[in-house]
Scaffold this motif. Structure first.
Motif, PDB file in Angstrom:
ATOM      1  N   THR A  55       0.821  -1.216   0.000  1.00  0.00           N
ATOM      2  CA  THR A  55       0.000   0.000   0.000  1.00  0.00           C
ATOM      3  C   THR A  55       0.852   1.261   0.000  1.00  0.00           C
ATOM      4  N   ASP A  56       2.155   1.121   0.251  1.00  0.00           N
ATOM      5  CA  ASP A  56       3.045   2.284   0.257  1.00  0.00           C
ATOM      6  C   ASP A  56       3.364   2.711  -1.171  1.00  0.00           C
ATOM      7  N   GLY A  57       3.476   3.997  -1.366  1.00  0.00           N
ATOM      8  CA  GLY A  57       3.791   4.514  -2.688  1.00  0.00           C
ATOM      9  C   GLY A  57       5.267   4.441  -3.034  1.00  0.00           C
ATOM     10  N   LYS A  58       6.113   4.198  -2.024  1.00  0.00           N
ATOM     11  CA  LYS A  58       7.556   4.156  -2.235  1.00  0.00           C
ATOM     12  C   LYS A  58       8.096   2.797  -1.820  1.00  0.00           C
ATOM     13  N   ARG A  59       9.330   2.513  -2.237  1.00  0.00           N
ATOM     14  CA  ARG A  59      10.045   1.309  -1.849  1.00  0.00           C
ATOM     15  C   ARG A  59      11.431   1.703  -1.359  1.00  0.00           C
ATOM     16  N   HIS A  60      11.977   0.903  -0.442  1.00  0.00           N
ATOM     17  CA  HIS A  60      13.360   1.095  -0.054  1.00  0.00           C
ATOM     18  C   HIS A  60      14.273   0.382  -1.055  1.00  0.00           C
ATOM     19  N   PRO A  61      15.491   0.840  -1.241  1.00  0.00           N
ATOM     20  CA  PRO A  61      16.415   0.167  -2.164  1.00  0.00           C
ATOM     21  C   PRO A  61      16.618  -1.309  -1.849  1.00  0.00           C
ATOM     22  N   VAL A  62      16.566  -1.671  -0.562  1.00  0.00           N
ATOM     23  CA  VAL A  62      16.800  -3.057  -0.178  1.00  0.00           C
ATOM     24  C   VAL A  62      15.781  -3.996  -0.820  1.00  0.00           C
ATOM     25  N   HIS A  63      14.556  -3.510  -1.033  1.00  0.00           N
ATOM     26  CA  HIS A  63      13.541  -4.375  -1.637  1.00  0.00           C
ATOM     27  C   HIS A  63      13.918  -4.778  -3.062  1.00  0.00           C
ATOM     28  N   ASP A  64      14.596  -3.896  -3.760  1.00  0.00           N
ATOM     29  CA  ASP A  64      14.975  -4.184  -5.141  1.00  0.00           C
ATOM     30  C   ASP A  64      16.156  -5.142  -5.234  1.00  0.00           C
ATOM     31  N   GLU A  65      16.833  -5.360  -4.120  1.00  0.00           N
ATOM     32  CA  GLU A  65      17.984  -6.265  -4.114  1.00  0.00           C
ATOM     33  C   GLU A  65      17.591  -7.694  -3.765  1.00  0.00           C
ATOM     34  N   ILE A  66      16.410  -7.881  -3.206  1.00  0.00           N
ATOM     35  CA  ILE A  66      15.949  -9.226  -2.836  1.00  0.00           C
ATOM     36  C   ILE A  66      15.491  -9.954  -4.090  1.00  0.00           C
ATOM     37  N   ARG A  67      16.022 -11.145  -4.321  1.00  0.00           N
ATOM     38  CA  ARG A  67      15.743 -11.893  -5.552  1.00  0.00           C
ATOM     39  C   ARG A  67      14.522 -12.797  -5.428  1.00  0.00           C
ATOM     40  N   ALA A  68      14.109 -13.123  -4.216  1.00  0.00           N
ATOM     41  CA  ALA A  68      13.046 -14.110  -4.006  1.00  0.00           C
ATOM     42  C   ALA A  68      11.748 -13.691  -4.682  1.00  0.00           C
ATOM     43  N   PRO A  69      11.069 -14.620  -5.360  1.00  0.00           N
ATOM     44  CA  PRO A  69       9.758 -14.305  -5.941  1.00  0.00           C
ATOM     45  C   PRO A  69       8.730 -14.067  -4.837  1.00  0.00           C
ATOM     46  N   VAL A  70       7.707 -13.285  -5.161  1.00  0.00           N
ATOM     47  CA  VAL A  70       6.657 -12.956  -4.194  1.00  0.00           C
ATOM     48  C   VAL A  70       5.326 -13.524  -4.680  1.00  0.00           C
ATOM     49  N   HIS A  71       4.637 -14.198  -3.783  1.00  0.00           N
ATOM     50  CA  HIS A  71       3.339 -14.815  -4.079  1.00  0.00           C
ATOM     51  C   HIS A  71       2.311 -14.175  -3.145  1.00  0.00           C
ATOM     52  N   TYR A  72       1.209 -13.684  -3.687  1.00  0.00           N
ATOM     53  CA  TYR A  72       0.202 -13.015  -2.864  1.00  0.00           C
ATOM     54  C   TYR A  72      -1.020 -13.913  -2.680  1.00  0.00           C
ATOM     55  N   LEU A  73      -1.430 -14.075  -1.430  1.00  0.00           N
ATOM     56  CA  LEU A  73      -2.640 -14.823  -1.110  1.00  0.00           C
ATOM     57  C   LEU A  73      -3.849 -13.893  -1.196  1.00  0.00           C
ATOM     58  N   PRO A  74      -5.063 -14.426  -1.267  1.00  0.00           N
ATOM     59  CA  PRO A  74      -6.247 -13.549  -1.253  1.00  0.00           C
ATOM     60  C   PRO A  74      -6.302 -12.763   0.060  1.00  0.00           C
ATOM     61  N   GLU A  75      -6.332 -11.446  -0.057  1.00  0.00           N
ATOM     62  CA  GLU A  75      -6.385 -10.643   1.175  1.00  0.00           C
ATOM     63  C   GLU A  75      -7.713 -10.847   1.893  1.00  0.00           C
ATOM     64  N   TYR A  76      -8.799 -10.927   1.121  1.00  0.00           N
ATOM     65  CA  TYR A  76     -10.124 -11.230   1.664  1.00  0.00           C
ATOM     66  C   TYR A  76     -10.701 -12.389   0.844  1.00  0.00           C
ATOM     67  N   LEU A  77     -11.203 -13.398   1.525  1.00  0.00           N
ATOM     68  CA  LEU A  77     -11.630 -14.621   0.853  1.00  0.00           C
ATOM     69  C   LEU A  77     -12.756 -14.370  -0.139  1.00  0.00           C
ATOM     70  N   HIS A  78     -13.668 -13.427   0.188  1.00  0.00           N
ATOM     71  CA  HIS A  78     -14.812 -13.200  -0.696  1.00  0.00           C
ATOM     72  C   HIS A  78     -14.405 -12.525  -2.013  1.00  0.00           C
TER      73      HIS A  78
END
Length: 416
Positions: free
Chosen positions: A45-68
């Motif tokens: 939800t943040d509009g910005k990112r820290h540089p450290v986030h761009d250095e992490i190679r791991a893929p990101v998987h998002y679960l349903p935030e709300y089941l409905h």
């Protein structure tokens, strides 16, 4: 079996500006040779990112935030697990939890676990949760469904706003749990009947990103209106940060003392705090900067004179552990004025490397601020001592080495 396993890391939200310490740890584990997959319960939800986030190679998987919002995805997961015996075992445990915590949140965590268990990352062999509340619930249920071990990093809010029965259940099923303050460690230890699977691990600071401050701060003493002392704070505008107390402390300072307050961060209470500053007659001395990226925050540490954070225990029990921003500020020889809540005294000792007062006491906080504003030599002495403490005891590499050792010890035990 190899001693190196792919770790599925469950996070509440990712990436988040307020959780740099987690990103720093993830990157450190990757650099130490660990293979990670990140699973988040919420999208950013943040509009910005820290540089450290761009250095992490791991893929990101998002679960349903709300089941409905994703019923077909949840439905497919449920149908896929119905034939499995582990589903019915997990359902009984979930039902027992639901009787004690009859909330939509509890149901959501079970649904998210079903989705994660079905959409399992290829070759994932271990589960690790960041935060002992909702991420650990999803992780625990997923662990039961798939028959895989899990571990957890507990921090602050997740410990102090969780029910003891819930924490105890997680402690009994996790291989180990680490936490970042002595107070949190002692509390978890008491719930685990002194169990040996709880470890204290200060997450520390990536000192390569927070190098030595080589500059010289001006000897401002608050006597000149044209050159006020700059007091900085970094943190979300939420109850536990105590910004209302800090503003009231500023309002108690002598009228002839010249200072300026700068706040960095977002948060739900910003509008209320701005209104409070107006009512206290200090709004013209306060600058609200909003959320900033890490490199901009570092620049503010280096050009400020004092760092202030009025930590408190919120009405619901929420509190900081050891705020990473205090460690960051101290690494830049910036004198810190804070309160004796939770892990703060594990970093700062009053009059040795900082100024520490009781929480909820604007008068005491005002006296400490006035002293720091008027005495540049005190600021230098305490700031220098604070930097030495950080560089001697809060290097995040120590935590990475400890975590890697904990993972590898479990993996070696499994193959013995």
């Amino acid at each position: 079996m190899s001693n190196r396993r792919k770790i599925v890391v469950v996070l509440k939200g990712y990436p988040r500006l307020s959780e740099t310490f987690i990103a720093q740890e993830l990157l450190g584990l990757e650099r130490a040779g660990m293979e990670l997959v990140l699973v988040a319960l919420r999208r950013p939800t943040d509009g910005k990112r820290h540089p450290v986030h761009d250095e992490i190679r791991a893929p990101v998987h998002y679960l349903p935030e709300y089941l409905h919002e994703e019923p077909s995805r949840v439905g497919r997961a449920l149908l896929s697990w119905l034939p499995h015996g582990s589903f019915w075992k997990t359902l009984r445990i979930f039902a027992a939890d639901l009787r004690r915590d009859p909330t939509r949140n509890r149901i959501r965590r079970f649904g998210q676990a079903l989705v994660l268990a079905r959409e399992w990352p290829e070759d994932g062999e271990w589960l690790h949760a960041h935060f002992a509340h909702t991420p650990a619930s999803v992780t625990r249920y997923t662990s039961l469904l798939r028959g895989l071990p899990w571990t957890c990093s507990a921090h602050a809010k997740d410990i102090w706003t969780s029910q003891d029965w819930d924490l105890a259940a997680k402690l009994s099923s996790a291989r180990w749990m680490v936490t970042c303050t002595r107070t949190g460690y002692d509390h978890l230890k008491s719930l685990a009947n002194g169990g040996s699977n709880i470890h204290l691990s200060y997450h520390g600071l990536d000192l390569a990103r927070f190098g030595h401050f080589e500059g010289t701060r001006p000897a401002r003493d608050g006597s000149l209106g044209t050159d006020p002392v700059v007091v900085l704070s970094v943190g979300r505008a939420v109850e536990k940060k105590g910004y209302d107390v800090l503003l009231r402390a500023f309002a108690l300072l002598p009228a002839d003392l010249h200072w300026r307050f700068e706040h960095i961060g977002g948060g739900e209470q910003l509008s209320r705090l701005k209104a409070l500053a107006e009512s206290l007659g200090i709004a013209q001395r306060v600058s609200w900067k909003g959320a900033l990226a890490q490199e901009d925050v570092l620049e503010h540490y280096r050009r400020s004179d004092i760092f202030a954070l009025a930590c408190r225990i919120a009405a619901d029990g929420d509190r900081d552990g050891l705020p990473n921003v205090l460690v960051e500020a101290a690494s830049q020889k910036l004198v810190c004025v804070s309160t004796n809540v939770s892990g703060v005294p594990e970093l700062l000792t009053h009059d040795e490397n900082g100024l520490v007062v009781a929480s909820e006491d604007p008068q005491a906080l005002a006296r400490a601020l006035e002293r720091a504003i008027r005495e540049p030599s005190l600021r230098k002495r305490l700031g220098d001592a604070a930097e030495r403490r950080v560089r001697d005891h809060f290097d995040h590499n120590s935590s990475i080495v400890q975590l890697k050792s904990l993972f590898e010890r479990e993996w070696q035990a499994d193959t013995a």
